[in-house]
Each structure stands twice: as structure tokens, then as C-alpha cells.
Design a protein around this motif. Structure first.
Motif, PDB file in Angstrom:
ATOM      1  N   VAL A 145       0.861  -1.184   0.000  1.00  0.00           N
ATOM      2  CA  VAL A 145       0.000   0.000   0.000  1.00  0.00           C
ATOM      3  C   VAL A 145       0.897   1.234   0.000  1.00  0.00           C
ATOM      4  O   VAL A 145       1.882   1.299   0.748  1.00  0.00           O
ATOM      5  CB  VAL A 145      -0.921   0.021   1.243  1.00  0.00           C
ATOM      6  CG1 VAL A 145      -1.703   1.329   1.319  1.00  0.00           C
ATOM      7  CG2 VAL A 145      -1.865  -1.175   1.241  1.00  0.00           C
ATOM      8  N   TYR A 146       0.573   2.218  -0.825  1.00  0.00           N
ATOM      9  CA  TYR A 146       1.265   3.499  -0.840  1.00  0.00           C
ATOM     10  C   TYR A 146       0.316   4.575  -0.310  1.00  0.00           C
ATOM     11  O   TYR A 146      -0.906   4.475  -0.484  1.00  0.00           O
ATOM     12  CB  TYR A 146       1.709   3.867  -2.249  1.00  0.00           C
ATOM     13  CG  TYR A 146       2.701   2.913  -2.873  1.00  0.00           C
ATOM     14  CD1 TYR A 146       4.069   3.146  -2.786  1.00  0.00           C
ATOM     15  CD2 TYR A 146       2.259   1.784  -3.567  1.00  0.00           C
ATOM     16  CE1 TYR A 146       4.977   2.263  -3.365  1.00  0.00           C
ATOM     17  CE2 TYR A 146       3.160   0.909  -4.151  1.00  0.00           C
ATOM     18  CZ  TYR A 146       4.518   1.153  -4.042  1.00  0.00           C
ATOM     19  OH  TYR A 146       5.414   0.290  -4.615  1.00  0.00           O
ATOM     20  N   ALA A 147       0.897   5.621   0.311  1.00  0.00           N
ATOM     21  CA  ALA A 147       0.061   6.688   0.848  1.00  0.00           C
ATOM     22  C   ALA A 147       0.763   8.030   0.711  1.00  0.00           C
ATOM     23  O   ALA A 147       1.991   8.123   0.847  1.00  0.00           O
ATOM     24  CB  ALA A 147      -0.278   6.422   2.317  1.00  0.00           C
ATOM     25  N   LEU A 148      -0.034   9.067   0.455  1.00  0.00           N
ATOM     26  CA  LEU A 148       0.449  10.450   0.397  1.00  0.00           C
ATOM     27  C   LEU A 148      -0.060  11.183   1.618  1.00  0.00           C
ATOM     28  O   LEU A 148      -1.267  11.243   1.865  1.00  0.00           O
ATOM     29  CB  LEU A 148      -0.056  11.128  -0.879  1.00  0.00           C
ATOM     30  CG  LEU A 148       0.284  12.620  -1.048  1.00  0.00           C
ATOM     31  CD1 LEU A 148       1.795  12.815  -1.169  1.00  0.00           C
ATOM     32  CD2 LEU A 148      -0.442  13.205  -2.252  1.00  0.00           C
ATOM     33  N   LEU A 149       0.882  11.758   2.390  1.00  0.00           N
ATOM     34  CA  LEU A 149       0.556  12.442   3.645  1.00  0.00           C
ATOM     35  C   LEU A 149       0.553  13.943   3.422  1.00  0.00           C
ATOM     36  O   LEU A 149       1.372  14.488   2.674  1.00  0.00           O
ATOM     37  CB  LEU A 149       1.585  12.065   4.702  1.00  0.00           C
ATOM     38  CG  LEU A 149       1.503  12.718   6.088  1.00  0.00           C
ATOM     39  CD1 LEU A 149       1.929  11.710   7.164  1.00  0.00           C
ATOM     40  CD2 LEU A 149       2.397  13.957   6.181  1.00  0.00           C
ATOM     41  N   ASP A 150      -0.355  14.620   4.114  1.00  0.00           N
ATOM     42  CA  ASP A 150      -0.407  16.079   4.063  1.00  0.00           C
ATOM     43  C   ASP A 150      -0.731  16.623   5.449  1.00  0.00           C
ATOM     44  O   ASP A 150      -1.287  15.907   6.306  1.00  0.00           O
ATOM     45  CB  ASP A 150      -1.466  16.544   3.058  1.00  0.00           C
ATOM     46  CG  ASP A 150      -1.288  18.006   2.656  1.00  0.00           C
ATOM     47  OD1 ASP A 150      -0.240  18.602   2.991  1.00  0.00           O
ATOM     48  OD2 ASP A 150      -2.199  18.550   1.999  1.00  0.00           O
ATOM     49  N   SER A 151      -0.356  17.883   5.677  1.00  0.00           N
ATOM     50  CA  SER A 151      -0.650  18.594   6.924  1.00  0.00           C
ATOM     51  C   SER A 151      -0.213  20.036   6.747  1.00  0.00           C
ATOM     52  O   SER A 151       0.477  20.364   5.766  1.00  0.00           O
ATOM     53  CB  SER A 151       0.092  17.963   8.105  1.00  0.00           C
ATOM     54  OG  SER A 151       1.459  18.352   8.118  1.00  0.00           O
ATOM     55  N   PRO A 152      -0.557  20.913   7.677  1.00  0.00           N
ATOM     56  CA  PRO A 152      -0.110  22.300   7.549  1.00  0.00           C
ATOM     57  C   PRO A 152       1.406  22.466   7.595  1.00  0.00           C
ATOM     58  O   PRO A 152       1.918  23.475   7.099  1.00  0.00           O
ATOM     59  CB  PRO A 152      -0.767  22.990   8.745  1.00  0.00           C
ATOM     60  CG  PRO A 152      -1.953  22.153   9.071  1.00  0.00           C
ATOM     61  CD  PRO A 152      -1.529  20.753   8.775  1.00  0.00           C
ATOM     62  N   VAL A 153       2.122  21.492   8.169  1.00  0.00           N
ATOM     63  CA  VAL A 153       3.569  21.675   8.350  1.00  0.00           C
ATOM     64  C   VAL A 153       4.418  20.617   7.669  1.00  0.00           C
ATOM     65  O   VAL A 153       5.634  20.764   7.597  1.00  0.00           O
ATOM     66  CB  VAL A 153       3.929  21.711   9.860  1.00  0.00           C
ATOM     67  CG1 VAL A 153       3.277  22.901  10.533  1.00  0.00           C
ATOM     68  CG2 VAL A 153       3.536  20.412  10.546  1.00  0.00           C
ATOM     69  N   ALA A 154       3.843  19.537   7.158  1.00  0.00           N
ATOM     70  CA  ALA A 154       4.649  18.468   6.572  1.00  0.00           C
ATOM     71  C   ALA A 154       3.846  17.704   5.540  1.00  0.00           C
ATOM     72  O   ALA A 154       2.615  17.592   5.632  1.00  0.00           O
ATOM     73  CB  ALA A 154       5.138  17.510   7.656  1.00  0.00           C
ATOM     74  N   THR A 155       4.564  17.164   4.542  1.00  0.00           N
ATOM     75  CA  THR A 155       3.995  16.207   3.597  1.00  0.00           C
ATOM     76  C   THR A 155       4.870  14.958   3.620  1.00  0.00           C
ATOM     77  O   THR A 155       5.968  14.971   4.185  1.00  0.00           O
ATOM     78  CB  THR A 155       3.930  16.778   2.166  1.00  0.00           C
ATOM     79  OG1 THR A 155       5.271  16.904   1.654  1.00  0.00           O
ATOM     80  CG2 THR A 155       3.247  18.126   2.145  1.00  0.00           C
ATOM     81  N   GLY A 156       4.406  13.888   3.003  1.00  0.00           N
ATOM     82  CA  GLY A 156       5.206  12.673   3.046  1.00  0.00           C
ATOM     83  C   GLY A 156       4.724  11.617   2.078  1.00  0.00           C
ATOM     84  O   GLY A 156       3.554  11.607   1.656  1.00  0.00           O
ATOM     85  N   ALA A 157       5.647  10.737   1.722  1.00  0.00           N
ATOM     86  CA  ALA A 157       5.350   9.573   0.881  1.00  0.00           C
ATOM     87  C   ALA A 157       5.628   8.321   1.696  1.00  0.00           C
ATOM     88  O   ALA A 157       6.682   8.214   2.342  1.00  0.00           O
ATOM     89  CB  ALA A 157       6.215   9.597  -0.376  1.00  0.00           C
TER      90      ALA A 157
END
Length: 514
Positions: free
Chosen positions: A218-230
């Protein structure tokens, strides 16, 4: 600081995790172009590009019917047409609708031989139990999360073994277990005065497994006001379930506390720890101990507590091996919970891969009188967070298991009991049972020595060592009086012939009645 909802009336995969999940973070119905040769690099490129744009929260309203559902009502909504059902694949997928505590839709696609393909949404795949469903319910709601199934407990029938639902939470079980301690993709600023920030997975990609595959990716894309991520999750289920995590983070701006590989659990009371609040059960908790393995070979056991006030404890380490939330006692009689079945809640172990350098394992304990609230957090804080837009790559595995045997190579604390010694004001009785390792073969009278110290001005009034020849464990019993208003960091380990034979037990001990 936020207590995490841990409602046992939800189906195990549907326990909501935090009031912060009520916030409607950014989600859009626009669908980017589908691409060939999908890989982790694809998600990293998306995360990097996302970090270079201002954070945009675009709430997508959901119908009041779904938003206002109670946990019990939401649990009636079931996906009855799993993805890949009837295709003789080793895994199947069921989806969740947005609703109740889980109001943020997420985009979920599948990857077939490197090609990204959509997963069409249809309400026809869901049943609603005895809920009165409005006729005008939109047919483009999207999904809030998903769970994976495999022939685990009752083959050839498929059983749920991992769930991704809410923020960056995921929880898993092995054979014969039920959900307990959760993992998270990332935590930010837990227990800070400025308030905790909750990143979330906004997109998922499910790699279609081939016949006979032993892992689900499973792959996921993370988001937030201060950080993103793979993120890339490689998941293998069985007697235990292990999730291998590869991640790359991009900070939009500096953070106070960057929390890697976070675990979230519940400890209400047990063995003299925590507020009982009239509860008749001998214990109620998802995990009993935080266990840590330092790079210098030292193992540390820290019994978890339900304190009267918010309590944060840090353990500085170099080149850590791992840490985890461990449920020590596997007897039903230790909990007496016919519904809750705490003896079947998995221990969860994070094993670092590669060199994580210097940093801290941080334990946050929140007071609670409610078993339905996750009040325990543990995570790794690197000594230095990356500069904004500098990628941080890291990898680790998270294992969910019932059998703790073989995890700790030395003798280790298997039980901790706390009481009060009424002969001396403020004094506490501390009982620690050590078992396993070299202790198992030692006879009565072996020259085992106790090394006990109490800092911050506490006085050790007495101590003794006892041996149980039937169960073959060694018991340390000590009476310690901490200074009023100043908790003492107490440490204890055992030696034999001047060699350390146990891990180090440690605890933050408060004076009685404090």
C-alpha cells in the motif's frame, strides 16, 4: 493535549482515534492524470510538489445523516462487495464511508502491473443495517478508509487483519488477536502547549496482488499544515502481522516535536497503577509496558501508568534498535473482560532499519477514567529535525503479535505491582517480577544480586529478593519514599556473578497520596 477515542462499541477496525479527526482537512474531487510505471518515486514526487505549495484545507461537506451518526450507528454501514472478491487473490479490500468521527474522504486507487487505475465508487456496495437512509444520499461520497482481509482465522473465509482509517492511523492483528494498540504514520507536537497537529493520508494506492503473493503493498500520500510525506507499506499477515514502512518526509516549516513511528495505546488501571474509579476488573489496558532497546545493548522496561496529571518522560538513545508497547499478561483472569478480551490485544514492536542516530523515545501519559480513550503515546524524536524542504528518508517495521517470547534476550520484568506502605508517610511498595533469560535455569540460592537506585532525593527504606521455584521467577520487593512533590526516577536490574542478566526496569514513582 487530546485524548484519543477508543470506543469498544465500534467494530474493532472502526474505533475512532481523536477529536481532531472531526476537522475537515483538505480534500478535492479532482482526479490527477493516471500514470504508468507507478512506484515509491511517484509518491515522493507528489509529496515534494505538495510541500512547495501553501497548505490548502478544502472541506468537502458530507450529508448530516452520515456526519451525525453515533459510533454504534456508523458501525452498521458495511461494505459487502470487497475488491478482488472472487478473483482467487490472497487479499481482499473493504472500504469505509465518510461519517461519524471519520468525516474526511480520501482518494483510493489500485495499481495493476505498474498502471494506476481508479476504484469506482458506488453506494450499491454498502448495506446500512436498520438505519433510515435518506433517498437523496449522494452517489459520489468517496471513501474514508479501508481494511484488508485474508484467510487468517477461518480459512477459506477471509478475515480482517489491518485497517487504515482516520488521520494516519493503522492497526493490525495476527491470528487469534483483536485490535488494541495502534500505529500512526507521523505525529507532530504531541503534548505541546501550542497544540497537537494531526497529519493525514489524503491518497492511497493499493498494489493489486498476484495469486500466491504473501505481502500486500500500500502506498500513501501524507499532508498537513507543516509536513507532507510519501509512504510505502509492505504488509505480511499470519500468526503475527508485520508492516514494513518506507517513508520520505518534507517539512513545509520547522516543527517543535517531529514524532517518527508513533504508537498509541490505552492504560486505565492495573497492579496498583492508575485510577480505578470504582471499576471491578483487576486490570483494563491494551498494553502494560513500554520496552526499549538501545544501541549499546541495554534493554529498558517502563511500566505504563495512568497518572493524575499529564506526564511526559524521555529516554535518550544512540543508534536505537527498537521500542514497543507490550501486553505482558496473557491470562483471562488478569482482566476478567468477556467483552474486552485484553489478553488478546497484541503487543506492538517498532524495529528501526538503518541508523537512526541520536534522539529520544518519548512517552506521553494522559489521565483518564475511561477505557474508551487512548491516553498513551510513544514515539521517536530525532535529535535534529530536517530543515524545511530537505527530504528525510527512514524505514522501520511494526510487528503486531501475541507471543512475547524471544523478544527480549535477557531476563526481564514480567509483572510490576505498586502499593502503599502505611507505616511511613508517602512510602510506596514496589514489586517487580523478573523472568526469562539466564534466570530460568538458576536454582534457589543462586548469587543473584539486586541493583536498585532511586533519584531525586527518594529513600530506599527496604529491599529483598525472593524466588518462586514453581513459576521460576525472581521477585524484588522494595519500600521507597519519594520526596513530596518530586517524583523519583527508580531503576532496577539484576546481576549474576558480576554480569548483568536482566534488562533495566525504570519507573517515575510519586509519593503515596500524591
Amino acid at each position: 493535549m487530546t485524548l484519543y477515542r477508543h470506543d469498544h462499541h465500534f467494530p474493532q477496525s472502526l474505533k475512532p482515534f481523536s477529536a481532531a479527526l472531526l476537522g475537515l482537512a483538505g480534500w478535492t474531487l479532482s482526479m490527477p492524470a493516471l500514470a504508468d510505471d507507478f512506484s515509491m518515486n511517484t509518491v515522493e514526487t507528489k509529496a515534494n510538489a505538495l510541500a512547495q505549495r501553501p497548505y490548502a484545507a478544502r472541506p468537502l461537506p458530507i450529508p448530516a445523516f452520515l456526519k451525525d451518526l453515533s459510533p454504534e450507528q456508523y458501525a452498521q454501514i458495511q461494505d459487502v462487495s470487497p475488491l478482488w472478491r472472487g478473483e482467487k487473490r490472497p487479499f481482499q479490500v473493504q472500504f469505509y464511508l465518510p461519517g461519524s468521527w471519520f468525516r474526511r474522504p480520501v482518494v483510493i486507487r489500485r495499481v495493476v502491473d505498474g498502471v494506476v487505475r481508479p476504484i469506482p465508487f458506488t453506494l450499491k456496495h454498502f448495506t446500512f443495517g436498520d438505519l433510515k437512509v435518506p433517498k437523496a444520499l449522494p452517489d459520489d461520497l468517496g471513501y474514508a478508509g479501508f481494511r484488508l482481509l485474508a484467510p487468517l482465522n477461518t480459512p477459506p473465509h477471509y478475515n480482517e487483519f489491518i485497517s487504515f482509517l482516520g488521520a494516519t492511523y493503522f492497526r493490525a492483528v495476527g491470528k487469534g488477536a483483536i485490535y488494541g494498540t495502534s500505529a500512526r504514520g507521523l505525529g507532530i507536537d504531541t503534548a505541546q502547549p501550542s497544540g497537537e497537529i494531526f497529519p493525514y493520508f489524503k491518497e492511497f494506492w493499493l498494489e493489486q496482488p498476484k495469486a500466491g503473493a504473501r505481502r500486500m503493498v500500500v502506498y500513501a500520500l501524507l499532508d498537513s499544515p507543516v509536513a507532507t510525506g510519501a509512504y510505502r507499506f509492505s504488509i505480511r499477515q499470519g500468526d503475527s502481522t508485520t508492516v514494513h514502512v518506507d517513508a520520505t518526509l518534507y517539512l513545509r516549516k520547522p516543527v517543535q516535536v517531529l514524532e517518527l513511528a508513533p504508537l498509541t495505546s490505552m492504560y486505565w488501571h492495573g497492579h496498583g497503577r492508575g485510577a480505578v474509579a470504582g471499576d471491578w476488573h483487576p486490570a483494563q489496558h491494551d498494553a502494560s509496558d513500554l520496552v526499549m532497546a538501545n544501541g549499546n545493548g541495554e534493554w529498558i522496561t517502563r511500566p505504563i501508568n495512568n497518572p493524575r496529571h499529564i506526564q511526559t518522560t524521555t529516554y535518550t538513545m544512540d543508534h536505537p534498535v527498537g521500542f514497543g508497547m507490550i501486553q505482558q499478561d496473557r491470562r483471562f483472569s488478569a482482566y476478567e473482560g468477556i467483552e474486552t478480551q485484553y489478553q488478546r490485544r497484541p503487543s506492538v514492536w517498532v524495529r528501526m532499519e538503518g541508523d537512526w542516530g541520536r534522539g529520544q523515545v518519548r512517552l506521553v501519559e494522559l489521565p483518564t477514567n475511561n477505557r474508551n480513550l487512548d491516553n498513551i503515546n510513544a514515539f521517536w524524536v530525532p535529535a535534529r529535525a530536517p530543515a524545511p524542504m530537505t527530504p528525510l528518508h527512514f524505514a522501520y517495521s511494526v510487528r503486531f503479535f501475541l507471543d512475547n517470547h524471544g523478544l527480549i534476550p535477557l531476563a526481564h520484568p514480567v509483572n510490576t505491582y505498586l502499593g502503599e506502605d502505611h507505616r511511613v508517610a508517602g512510602a510506596r511498595t514496589v514489586v517487580i517480577d523478573f523472568a526469562g533469560g539466564a534466570l530460568t535455569a538458576q536454582p534457589e540460592g543462586a548469587p543473584v544480586r539486586v541493583h536498585l537506585d532511586a533519584a531525586e532525593g527518594a529513600r530506599i527504606l527496604s529491599q529483598r529478593l525472593e524466588w518462586d521455584k514453581d513459576a521460576r521467577f525472581w521477585r524484588v520487593i522494595a519500600v521507597i519514599r519519594p520526596q513530596p512533590g518530586t517524583p523519583s526516577n527508580v531503576r532496577c536490574f539484576l546481576t549474576l556473578n558480576h554480569q548483568v542478566i536482566s534488562d533495566t526496569w525504570t519507573y517515575l514513582l510519586h509519593a503515596a497520596k500524591e
